[in-house]
Scaffold this active site. Structure first.
Site, short mmCIF file in Angstrom:
data_model
loop_
_atom_site.label_atom_id
_atom_site.label_comp_id
_atom_site.label_asym_id
_atom_site.label_seq_id
_atom_site.Cartn_x
_atom_site.Cartn_y
_atom_site.Cartn_z
N SER A 116 8.71 3.14 -8.95
CA SER A 116 7.62 3.55 -9.82
C SER A 116 8.17 4.44 -10.92
CB SER A 116 6.56 4.31 -9.03
OG SER A 116 5.62 4.92 -9.90
N TYR A 125 4.79 11.77 -4.03
CA TYR A 125 5.00 10.35 -4.29
C TYR A 125 6.18 10.16 -5.25
CZ TYR A 125 3.96 5.63 -6.06
OH TYR A 125 4.03 4.32 -6.44
#
Length: 127
Positions: free
Chosen positions: A77, A90
């Protein structure tokens, strides 16, 4: 995937059917929202289990069945590079995935196994 026994069964089934695993795409992940002052141990453990541990064992267990010239792709990501507020845990796991991809590429070089990380936000867009 976070359960090693499930991974063992998956790869044994694939190997029995096809004899090998040529490509693995590890695309596990779910953001955990919160700031440094609100994380709980359970939230961090769950994020680690899915976003890092699950990816590591998915790849590790595939290597047994992967021939020379195989490919491994980790779906990462852009958050691993950006540092958006509220996505720190995250983002840290995705940055670790990017680091693992570079390390595993070096470790797998002798077997000519390619290891890449891909961030959807970094892929060229078709118009």
């Amino acid at each position: 995937m976070t359960v090693n026994d499930d991974l063992d069964r998956l790869y044994a089934t694939l190997a029995e059917r096809d004899g090998q695993v040529d490509v693995v795409v590890a695309s596990a992940g779910a953001p955990s929202f919160g700031t440094i002052d609100s994380y709980t141990g359970e939230e961090l453990d769950a994020s680690y289990a899915l976003n890092l541990r699950g990816v590591a064992f998915t790849v590790q267990k595939a290597l047994r069945w992967m021939p020379e010239g195989g490919s491994i792709v980790l779906m990462s990501s852009i958050e691993g590079e950006r540092g958006s507020p509220g996505l720190g845990a995250y983002a840290a796991m995705k940055a670790a995935q990017q680091s693992m991809a570079r390390t595993w590429a070096n470790e797998s070089r002798e077997r000519h196994i390619r290891v890449k990380d891909r961030c959807l936000d970094r892929l060229p867009r078709l118009r």
